[in-house]
Design a protein around this motif. Structure first.
Motif, short mmCIF file in Angstrom:
data_model
loop_
_atom_site.label_atom_id
_atom_site.label_comp_id
_atom_site.label_asym_id
_atom_site.label_seq_id
_atom_site.Cartn_x
_atom_site.Cartn_y
_atom_site.Cartn_z
N UNK A 1 -4.35 14.10 -1.91
CA UNK A 1 -3.77 14.73 -0.73
C UNK A 1 -2.27 14.48 -0.63
N UNK A 2 -1.88 13.21 -0.71
CA UNK A 2 -0.47 12.87 -0.47
C UNK A 2 0.45 13.34 -1.59
N UNK A 3 0.03 13.11 -2.82
CA UNK A 3 0.92 13.49 -3.92
C UNK A 3 0.84 14.97 -4.23
N UNK A 4 -0.35 15.52 -4.18
CA UNK A 4 -0.54 16.86 -4.73
C UNK A 4 -0.96 17.92 -3.73
N UNK A 5 -1.24 17.53 -2.50
CA UNK A 5 -1.72 18.49 -1.49
C UNK A 5 -2.99 19.19 -1.94
N UNK A 6 -3.91 18.43 -2.54
CA UNK A 6 -5.20 19.00 -2.94
C UNK A 6 -6.24 18.72 -1.86
N UNK A 7 -7.25 19.59 -1.83
CA UNK A 7 -8.42 19.33 -1.00
C UNK A 7 -9.48 18.69 -1.88
N UNK B 1 -2.57 12.04 -14.75
CA UNK B 1 -1.55 10.99 -14.80
C UNK B 1 -1.55 10.19 -13.49
N UNK B 2 -1.67 10.90 -12.38
CA UNK B 2 -1.70 10.23 -11.07
C UNK B 2 -2.88 9.27 -10.97
N UNK B 3 -4.06 9.77 -11.34
CA UNK B 3 -5.25 8.95 -11.20
C UNK B 3 -5.23 7.79 -12.18
N UNK C 1 -6.56 10.00 -1.16
CA UNK C 1 -5.17 9.87 -0.74
C UNK C 1 -4.23 10.34 -1.85
N UNK C 2 -4.56 9.96 -3.07
CA UNK C 2 -3.72 10.37 -4.19
C UNK C 2 -3.69 11.90 -4.30
#
Lengths: 695, 296
Positions: free
Chosen positions: A279-285, A322-324, A276-277
């Motif tokens: 995808x939602x924050x960074x638009x990563x797969x 930083x997000x994680x 979720x972190x």
């Protein structure tokens, strides 16, 4: 040259990704509609879009509008000819108004009266002179949110930067918000430059050279191919979420996929949190291995080419770190707290101004869930687990993690409950009680989850209706339609045989006891019956039951969900048996004629019987009525139908010998009352009359 | 590039774009938008171009100086231009180049992000700007300010100084940033972070704060009645900061929260409306400033 290509491109500051595709489709549709209303033919319209532009390229657009022949209707002959037999002022005026003379007028009869008419010929105009109207077409594109900028009064999705409008090689002149049309477009912000489009035909190629892939499908394909190649090379499994791909696609003009990594230590945080972190924050797969385990890598798509990819990778890795680290911190903070005791904090969270706190709601849900478990014949242990799961069902709302990622509600509750040593059934139910969140979602997998899930939804439903929050039209802010469909689906999958409406009443009572409802029980049930009926429709149709059969069974008792559905399926099977049509005809004769009864409540007076068939049908109908209901209640659908079918010979016999609409009003009324009685038995199964047979 | 050079570079760049370079406002606030040089000046038809650094306090983001990314107080570099120039995105990208960020060597994107400040009855549409996935700037076209429609529209660019610096200096921890040769961010702000966090979370007296809120609210209303918008607005800012402190302590329940927000909002609306009237009575004097005036 008889046809030319038309290019229309609106250059904008970056549009919100979620608006782009729809805006592009809207532009295409509106351009096509404009052509149609202006009698302009063309071969095809291609639509293009990037975050910074919306465009259409129209192939084979004609040079000139088609001519038009019309017949114009004038005044009636009476008015058109004056007393002297000459053309009246009205007729002259009509001709003049149409740009003709009275010599062009002729008469034609219309509904018994003669009128003057004249033939009107409109020559088609040159397309060139019409095309500036495309300005209005552009301005009519609907966006969910518009804005103003600078000193302009125009409201549009984002500031307009340039407009290319070319008909072949010629610029179509108009302007929007002070921007004049031109043949100059702009390439990729950093890799491309300002460039002239010589001819409308050159559009796609011209921009490709400037690092812009204008076709969104081409871009999407490129992203997909790049990610798939990466997965193959690294032996990864990368799930390409379609919504995410769509969003990412509308954030780039020239996509290049790349990957980066993060510290393995973060893998101790639950997968859903990491995913979720990312995808939602960074638009990563996110990236997994063949066994479906999350790997410490991510894939992102850059708006640009391969140069300096290492900068982009490094930057993204830094952000994700930083997000994680935040997520890890939240997770550990949450774990330090006593999960169950967080319940007290729900007292301070408002569920709804008129319905109290979330803790209040949870107490109602808990009571209701236990009642459901009881009805379903749950064991004592199951009931205790249901009660526990209901109590803890919303506790995760006060955790850091759900605060950060609301979409992880339920999921975090499960995680924290397990870590706190709660029973696995309880933890599972905390997650599953939200199911199904949307149509197509899985249903709760355990019966404990199902009790809590239905109790939660029923409470939401009845309390909303109870305070007058009833969905109308497209307004359904609390998703009550979806939740009601969820209730029906769970009843069905759990094969619960108890009555849904009894549960609804109990839910109402629980809320009423706490003095929360503003409307009476009867009112709520009345509105809910209609509401539930509409949800049934889609559920039944999803089960492959035809719309007319759906209508037939929805007129009967709806509380027992499994019975309703089984009845529908049974009738669908019957549709393919040859005798069914005859059955339905016999039943319909009864229900049809029963409608003629003026007094539907009158008792049948056996003393007024004249024919033996009357008595025979009466005896049989009385006998079958109770039997039928008993069988239906026991869900013995086929047997119930056999009972109904056994009435058929008696019905035929009756109509062969008895004239319902007798001359004697008393006899007639009595026979109609008898029909009402038989009809009631029939319609307790289904309203057969609505079933359609195609010859 | 150290933080001090960054700030000087941005000031020089925006100064050259005819922005007045002003100083931070001396009342506590959560964001540069709340500075009257943005909030009040973006109201009405008068043109206005300004840039300044704003130390911004967010008590609930305080982490006692222990978190490498979250801060009780961070610094915003704020640019406001009214009306929004047509080439504002290009100007912004140029400012990044001045900071040594070559766009073609990175991934810079404008990602939809709509801004709303309920306490200011203000909202706008725009983007967050991503630099290689990191949000470095908030970019907003104001649509309403203090409940008044923005006309002409101001554009607001808010750089997150610490974010941007941590990228430029490639530092993982905000306290390791070089403010200027020989001084780290930690040297300057670590003690502040610890003490302010401790105060906000543990020491501040909610009862006193609730009293202050009521006092400030009353005073804001009183000043406004005297037609003194700017002093009144100072108290609105104070209300807002006290509210943030109470919020950090969890002293305001969810139900009460909306009530407090709407009390601040009503005051902000009052100030906005009154400010407009006063400027109107003055004949919107800034309209007379010639467009080609260079503030350099």
């Amino acid at each position: 040259m008889s046809n030319r290509t038309l290019l229309l491109e609106i250059g904008l500051e970056e549009m919100p990704a979620r608006f782009v595709t729809n805006a592009m489709n809207q532009l295409k549709q509106r351009v096509e509609k404009w052509f149609e209303s202006h009698r302009l033919s063309y071969s095809k319209v291609e639509a293009y879009s990037t975050p910074r532009r919306l465009a259409v390229v129209v192939d084979g657009l004609v040079e000139k509008q088609e001519d038009m022949e019309e017949e114009a209707k004038g005044p009636s002959k009476k008015i058109a000819i004056d007393d002297a037999g000459e053309w009246s002022k009205a007729a002259q005026g009509f001709a003049r108004g149409q740009g003709a003379t009275v010599n062009d007028l002729y008469f034609k009869e219309l509904k018994g009266e003669e009128y003057v008419f004249l033939k009107k010929h409109t020559s088609g105009e040159a397309v060139q002179s019409l095309l500036p109207e495309l300005k209005e077409v552009i301005l009519s594109i609907p966006f969910p949110k518009n804005m103003k900028w600078g000193t302009n009064d125009l409201r549009f999705v984002r500031p307009v930067k340039w407009i290319v409008a070319l008909f072949g090689e010629e610029v179509v002149p108009f302007d929007i918000a002070g921007i004049h049309t031109n043949r100059v477009t702009y390439g990729h912000r950093f890799l491309g430059s300002k460039v002239e489009v010589k001819e409308a035909d050159h559009y796609v190629q011209t921009l490709l050279k400037e690092f812009v892939i204008v076709d969104p499908l081409e871009r999407k394909k490129a992203i997909r191919t790049q990610i798939e190649r990466m997965a193959e090379e690294e032996n990864w499994s990368i799930f390409i979420d379609e919504d995410l791909l769509e969003e990412v696609n509308n954030l780039v003009e020239y996509p290049t996929a790349l990957y980066g990594s993060f510290d393995e230590r973060f893998l101790t945080v639950p997968d859903d949190v990491l995913i979720t972190s990312m995808r939602e924050h960074q638009r990563y797969f996110p990236v997994k291995n063949g066994a479906g385990e999350l790997l410490p890598y991510f894939v992102t798509v850059r708006n640009g080419d391969h140069r300096h990819l290492e900068n982009v990778q490094k930057g993204n890795e830094k952000v994700l770190r930083a997000r994680l680290a935040d997520s890890e911190f939240f997770y550990q903070e949450d774990l330090r707290k006593n999960f169950a005791s967080l319940f007290d904090r729900l007292e301070a969270i408002v569920y709804h101004e008129e319905l109290g706190s979330v803790a209040d709601k949870v107490r109602r849900v808990k009571d209701l869930a236990v009642k459901l478990a009881d009805k379903a014949g749950a064991t004592e242990v199951e009931k205790q687990q249901t009660e526990r799961a209901a109590r803890l069902s919303k506790v995760d709302l006060v955790t850091h993690m759900v605060n950060e990622f609301p979409e992880l509600e339920g999921r975090m509750g499960e995680e924290y409950a397990l870590k706190a040593g709660e029973h696995v059934n309880v933890a599972q139910a905390i997650r599953e009680h939200y199911l199904p969140k949307q149509s197509g979602d899985p249903l709760p997998q355990s019966s404990i989850s199902a009790y809590v899930a239905v109790a939660d939804k029923l409470d939401t439903l009845v309390t909303s209706f109870g305070i007058g929050n009833i969905p109308t039209g497209s307004q359904d802010p609390h998703g009550l339609r979806r939740q009601t469909a969820g209730i029906l689906q769970i009843f069905l999958s759990e094969a619960w045989s108890f009555d849904l409406f009894t549960c609804i009443e109990e839910a109402i009572d629980l809320a009423a006891e706490r003095d929360l409802l503003k409307r009476s029980k009867q009112e709520i049930i009345r509105d809910l019956t209609d509401f539930v009926k509409l949800r049934y429709k889609s559920i039944l149709q999803d089960q492959g039951i035809r719309y007319d059969v759906v209508d037939a069974i929805l007129k009967t008792q709806l509380g027992r969900v499994t019975i309703v559905v089984r009845k529908g399926k049974f009738l669908m099977e019957q549709l393919s048996t040859p005798s069914f049509k005859n059955d339905v005809e016999a039943f319909s004769r009864v229900t049809n004629i029963a409608k003629k009864a003026e007094d539907k409540k009158a008792m049948v007076d056996k003393g007024l019987f004249q024919e033996k068939q009357e008595k025979e049908l009466q005896t049989l109908a009385e006998e079958k009525q109770d039997k039928l209901l008993t069988l239906l209640n026991e869900s013995r659908i086929e047997e119930a139908y056999d009972e109904l079918k056994s009435l058929e010979p008696a019905i035929h016999d009756y109509f062969d010998h008895v004239m319902v609409m007798a001359d004697d009003p008393k006899v007639k009324q009595n026979r109609l009352s008898q029909m009402v009685l038989v009809a009631k038995t029939i319609t307790s199964f289904a309203d057969f009359q609505t079933i359609v047979f195609h010859s | 590039m150290n933080v001090q050079e960054m700030i000087l570079t941005l000031q020089k760049f925006w100064g050259e774009q005819n922005c007045l370079i002003l100083q931070p406002y001396d009342v506590e606030k959560g964001a540069g938008t709340m500075n009257p040089m943005t909030f009040l000046r973006s109201i009405g038809p008068e043109p206005w171009n300004v840039a300044y650094v704003e130390p911004s306090r967010r008590p609930s983001d305080g982490r006692y100086g222990e978190n490498p990314n979250r801060l009780y107080q961070h610094h915003q570099f704020q640019v406001v231009m009214k009306p929004s120039p047509d080439n504002i995105q290009e100007l912004y990208l140029k400012s990044l180049q001045e900071l040594g960020i070559k766009p073609e060597e990175h991934d810079i994107r404008f990602v939809e992000d709509n801004w709303e400040a309920p306490t200011l009855a203000a909202w706008g549409l725009g983007w967050e700007v991503w630099l290689d996935g990191m949000e470095i700037t908030q970019f907003t076209y104001f649509q309403q300010v203090g409940g008044l429609d923005a006309s002409p529209v101001s554009v607001e660019i808010t750089y997150g100084i610490e974010r941007l610096a941590s990228y430029i200096q490639d530092k993982e921890n905000v306290y390791d940033l070089e403010w200027v040769n020989g001084f780290t961010y930690g040297d300057v702000f670590l003690q502040n972070e610890y003490e302010q966090s401790k105060y906000a979370f543990e020491v501040a007296d909610p009862k006193m704060l609730f009293d202050l809120f009521a006092t400030y609210e009353k005073e804001a209303g009183r000043a406004l009645k005297e037609n003194l918008v700017i002093p009144s607005y100072d108290y609105v800012l104070k209300c807002s900061h006290v509210f943030n402190l109470l919020d950090a302590q969890g002293a305001i329940s969810v139900t009460e929260r909306a009530g407090y927000i709407s009390r601040v909002r009503n005051l902000a609306r009052g100030c906005a409306k009154q400010y407009y009237h006063i400027r109107e009575e003055l004949g919107f004097p800034m309209l007379k400033v010639k467009e080609d005036t260079n503030h350099e």
